[in-house]
Write a protein that holds these residues in place. Structure first.
Motif, PDB file in Angstrom:
ATOM      1  N   THR A 136      -5.926  -5.968 -12.887  1.00 29.02           N
ATOM      2  CA  THR A 136      -6.069  -5.882 -11.436  1.00 29.02           C
ATOM      3  C   THR A 136      -7.458  -6.319 -11.001  1.00 29.02           C
ATOM      4  OG1 THR A 136      -4.499  -4.071 -11.352  1.00 29.02           O
ATOM      5  CG2 THR A 136      -5.979  -4.284  -9.492  1.00 29.02           C
ATOM      6  N   VAL A 193      -8.599  -6.272  -3.156  1.00 24.44           N
ATOM      7  CA  VAL A 193      -8.739  -5.464  -4.372  1.00 24.44           C
ATOM      8  C   VAL A 193     -10.198  -5.124  -4.618  1.00 24.44           C
ATOM      9  CG1 VAL A 193      -8.569  -5.525  -6.882  1.00 24.44           C
ATOM     10  CG2 VAL A 193      -6.665  -6.312  -5.501  1.00 24.44           C
ATOM     11  N   GLN A 209     -11.339  -2.455  -2.296  1.00 23.08           N
ATOM     12  CA  GLN A 209     -10.801  -1.124  -2.647  1.00 23.08           C
ATOM     13  C   GLN A 209     -11.518  -0.537  -3.841  1.00 23.08           C
ATOM     14  OE1 GLN A 209      -6.648  -1.733  -3.460  1.00 23.08           O
ATOM     15  NE2 GLN A 209      -6.360  -2.618  -1.440  1.00 23.08           N
ATOM     16  N   ARG A 210     -11.728  -1.368  -4.840  1.00 25.37           N
ATOM     17  CA  ARG A 210     -12.301  -0.849  -6.079  1.00 25.37           C
ATOM     18  C   ARG A 210     -13.790  -0.540  -5.952  1.00 25.37           C
ATOM     19  NH1 ARG A 210      -7.755  -0.040  -6.862  1.00 25.37           N
ATOM     20  NH2 ARG A 210      -6.565  -0.476  -8.742  1.00 25.37           N
ATOM     21  N   PHE A 216      -1.516   5.011  -3.246  1.00 20.71           N
ATOM     22  CA  PHE A 216      -2.342   3.956  -3.820  1.00 20.71           C
ATOM     23  C   PHE A 216      -3.475   3.680  -2.852  1.00 20.71           C
ATOM     24  CE2 PHE A 216      -0.679   1.004  -0.801  1.00 20.71           C
ATOM     25  CZ  PHE A 216      -1.525  -0.082  -0.838  1.00 20.71           C
ATOM     26  N   PRO A 217      -4.625   3.166  -3.194  1.00 21.56           N
ATOM     27  CA  PRO A 217      -5.020   2.693  -4.520  1.00 21.56           C
ATOM     28  C   PRO A 217      -5.657   3.770  -5.403  1.00 21.56           C
ATOM     29  CG  PRO A 217      -6.676   2.086  -2.905  1.00 21.56           C
ATOM     30  CD  PRO A 217      -5.648   2.895  -2.183  1.00 21.56           C
ATOM     31  N   ALA A 227      -1.451  -2.478  -6.564  1.00 17.24           N
ATOM     32  CA  ALA A 227      -2.841  -2.445  -7.013  1.00 17.24           C
ATOM     33  C   ALA A 227      -3.490  -3.806  -6.856  1.00 17.24           C
ATOM     34  CB  ALA A 227      -2.911  -1.986  -8.465  1.00 17.24           C
ATOM     35  N   THR A 257      -5.831  -0.105   3.739  1.00 17.97           N
ATOM     36  CA  THR A 257      -6.647  -0.992   2.907  1.00 17.97           C
ATOM     37  C   THR A 257      -6.990  -2.275   3.677  1.00 17.97           C
ATOM     38  OG1 THR A 257      -4.753  -2.088   1.907  1.00 17.97           O
ATOM     39  CG2 THR A 257      -5.577  -0.158   0.784  1.00 17.97           C
TER      40      THR A 257
END
Lengths: 475, 257
Positions: free
Chosen positions: A378, A417, A420-421, B93-94, B142, B180
């Motif tokens: 991911t 992504v 988010q991470r 999620f996430p 994800a 998100t």
């Protein structure tokens, strides 16, 4: 060592100054190592006790002795029976057993060895079942499904914790109250208190081995992770605790917290390594390398500035790998896999093997690795995306997609992504599971249609730490 | 923010008591946990910590079953509860909840179906297939491949079965996706957002205006500014406290030159 037995709060008049504390701890550790050889000369407190106690004393000592890894099955079975009868004696006699532990680190050694044997037995049994080749051993194992059972081991640890009221005692200490007031008949004896205490660490470890990372961290709710903690007085316990806490954090994707844990213990080890000369050092140095590998993984997920000592050692040990991890992309996947495999704990399958269907006995390592690698995949484009974004303040999404040779839609996904991470939970106070969401990324961006606005958080130079360290050196 | 992982506002007391005691390994409490999961599915509440405890309990039950050569009440390991827990964890999620739940399932659960479906005796094949299907969904979410997520969800009837018990599954997922998006987007083309939310036409307008509070202007959807999508540059300065120097200052008094 009396400070430890008085409840772990050494009566040293020092404030919350970690350096002073650490020095004291280092000095203390040096003392332990030097005096180790003199153990036998110390007068045994139970001189006047009956013959039976001597027998018990030798059993206590035996329980802390490591078992040879290649010992045959019968020996492993016998060892399990010995532990069972010893713990039965300690837990289920009429009232608390009147025994002094042979040494102050005995309790740790027993719990450590107990779990180690459980762990290696489970791995062995799983392997035998998976390969399905050795009929004779399969038969023996099939007939004794309860030996070294996961729930018997958990039962022992939970019972030791409950009997000793150790959680209540620790909670009282946290509130600055007298722990003895809540210790009860059992918990006021050092044998029970120490076994209970190290059972908490043992539980952390077993939960982690079973893949329950959140419960592993929850287990330590009553233990404060600082240098005054009881476990810090036993090097191996100190080390083990931080390894498992760090690993659990990593699996919960709390990389900043994981790095903090690993760094703390690795710095401590690097300060004490000059006077570690015994056999214990071998196992420590292996775990040491594993933790550097785990730091490399965490840093790849969460780029951050490391302590100088750690950074240098990391580059020495895993320089090439770290570079590839940080570059991301599909080329980094085998490196992630390799480092994870070599540095994770020896996972245990939560259910006993199914000897009738060898195909179902998958190595638990593969299971956890597969889940972990999904997360790696991911994230694997984040470094690439970031390296480009860093060069611009505004950028057209389609143009960037052209540079990267991907579909614009795909790039939009990568951007989401990465954002988010970069929002991670980080510990601030209270239990290990607590924390606040913080932005861990120095790069921030937002999409306005196809236009990406990019901004950077610049960190001013950090001088105080450097200044203080040099000041301490010269003055 | 800053809610501990093991905290759930709606958790009833009796569940709390089980979680904090040794009964969390007692097979007899399985039913209590299963009812609690059903309740979460119906009331759109969520309690990850308790659900993970049930997955762990299931392993205990499976162990007992194996030790007593399967003469155990089979309803105690209802597969639906397992898949419901996984489906529920998709809706947050996430966060890593889905992975944490996967870690607690038996290791063979993710091995490709071809190996396990050949073994009807194993009994776990349907569960294994369901878990792997859900894992596909989890990975799509994800990776922020939202359009692919919706088309995958529609592609197989098994998915409809799996999410049937969880009230408002699609709505919950949409809200999460919107969340998100609001982190990184100020303006987005309507067509892109439609595919990400899996909505078209009037229902799309209603969701975007009503639930998200975003504005639709022609072919563009505007997301109001928030702390996350501002992307303001900052300079982090060092915060120096007097206490950091206390040691140096004390030294000065301790050792008069």
């Amino acid at each position: 060592m009396s400070a430890f037995q008085n409840g772990g709060a050494p009566a040293r008049a020092i404030d919350d100054e970690s350096d002073v504390e650490e020095e004291a701890l280092v000095a203390d550790y040096r003392e332990q190592v030097q005096y180790e050889g003199m153990e036998e000369l110390e007068p045994v407190t139970s001189m006047s006790m009956a013959q039976q106690t001597d027998d018990i004393q030798s059993r206590l000592a035996a329980a802390a002795q490591p078992l040879d890894f290649s010992a045959p099955l019968e020996v492993k079975f016998a060892s399990y029976d010995n532990y069972c009868s010893l713990f039965h004696f300690i837990l289920n006699s009429d009232g608390p057993v009147d025994l002094e532990p042979p040494s102050y680190y005995w309790a740790w050694d027993v719990i450590d060895e107990f779990i180690y044997q459980f762990n290696s037995f489970c791995s062995y049994r799983n392997r035998v079942a998976r390969q399905g080749a050795n009929e004779e051993e399969i038969q023996i194992l099939r007939e004794a499904p309860n030996t070294w059972g996961c729930y018997s081991v958990l039962n022992v640890l939970y019972s030791l914790i409950q009997r000793s009221q150790i959680n209540e005692q620790l909670a009282a200490m946290k509130r600055n109250e007298e722990p003895m007031a809540v210790a009860g008949d059992y918990g006021s004896k050092s044998l029970y208190r120490m076994l209970g205490y190290f059972s908490i660490i043992g539980l952390l470890r077993v939960h982690c081995l079973l893949g329950d990372f959140s419960l592993a961290l929850k287990t330590l709710d009553d233990i404060e992770l600082n240098k005054k903690a009881m476990f810090a007085r036993v090097m191996a316990a100190h080390f083990t605790t931080y390894y498992y806490v760090g690993f659990s954090y990593m699996m919960m994707r709390r990389y900043a917290d994981a790095i903090r844990m690993f760094s703390h213990i690795l710095i401590y080890v690097s300060r004490t390594k000059n006077f570690q000369k015994n056999a214990q050092y071998d196992s420590i140095s292996k775990k040491n390398d594993q933790m550097y590998a785990l730091i490399a993984i965490c840093v790849a997920f969460h780029p951050t500035r490391l302590d100088d000592t750690i950074h240098t050692a990391l580059r020495e040990k895993y320089g090439d790998q770290l570079l590839k991890l940080q570059r991301g992309g599909p080329e980094s996947l085998p490196i992630f896999e390799e480092l994870f495999k070599s540095s994770c704990p020896k996972f245990i399958s939560p259910t006993p093997p199914d000897f009738d269907n060898p195909e179902l006995n998958v190595d638990p390592l593969d299971h956890h690795l597969a889940i972990f690698m999904d997360e790696v995949k991911t994230n694997m484009w984040s470094p690439t995306v970031k390296s480009y974004l860093r060069l611009y303040t505004t950028m057209d999404l389609k143009k960037l997609a052209g540079f990267l040779e991907v579909e614009p839609e795909k790039l939009r996904g990568w951007l989401l992504v990465n954002k988010q991470r970069s929002r991670q939970i980080r510990w601030t106070d209270n239990g290990l599971l607590d924390g606040e969401v913080v932005n861990s990324n120095d790069l921030d961006y937002a999409m306005q249609g196809d236009l990406i606005h990019i901004s950077e958080a610049k960190v001013g130079r950090k001088l105080v730490d450097w200044y203080l360290r040099n000041l301490a050196r010269t003055y | 923010m800053g809610v501990p992982f093991d905290f759930a506002p709606e958790r009833p007391e009796h569940i709390d008591a089980i979680l904090n005691g040794l009964d969390r390994y007692n097979p007899e409490t399985t039913q209590v946990f299963q009812d609690y999961v059903t309740e979460q599915c119906e009331t759109k509440t969520y309690d990850c910590y308790a659900n993970l405890a049930l997955l762990k309990l299931r392993n205990a039950v499976l162990t007992v079953m194996r030790l007593c050569s399967y003469q155990f009440n089979p309803h105690l390991t209802k597969d639906e509860t397992i898949t419901n827990i996984l489906v529920k964890s998709l809706t947050v999620f996430p966060s890593p909840d889905f992975s944490l739940a996967l870690h607690l399932l038996p290791p063979h659960i993710l091995t490709p179906a071809s190996a396990s479906s050949a073994l009807p005796a194993a009994g776990d094949a349907p569960l294994s297939e369901a878990v792997q299907k859900l894992n596909v969904l989890n990975n799509l979410l994800a990776q922020a491949s939202y359009a692919a997520f919706w088309s995958t969800l529609d592609s197989d009837d098994l998915y409809a079965d799996l999410i049937a018990d969880v009230a408002g599954f699609e709505e919950l997922i949409r809200i999460r996706i919107a969340l998100t998006i609001s982190q990184s987007v100020r303006e987005i083309e309507r067509a892109v957002l439609e595919s990400w939310l899996g909505l078209q036409g009037e229902t799309f307008d209603k969701f975007v205006n009503g639930v998200c509070g975003w504005e639709i202007e022609g072919t563009v959807v505007k997301v109001p500014l928030n702390k996350e999508n501002e992307a303001k540059g900052t300079i982090v300065r060092e915060n120096v406290k007097m206490e950091q120097f206390s040691r140096v200052i004390r030294r000065a008094y301790e050792q008069p030159a």
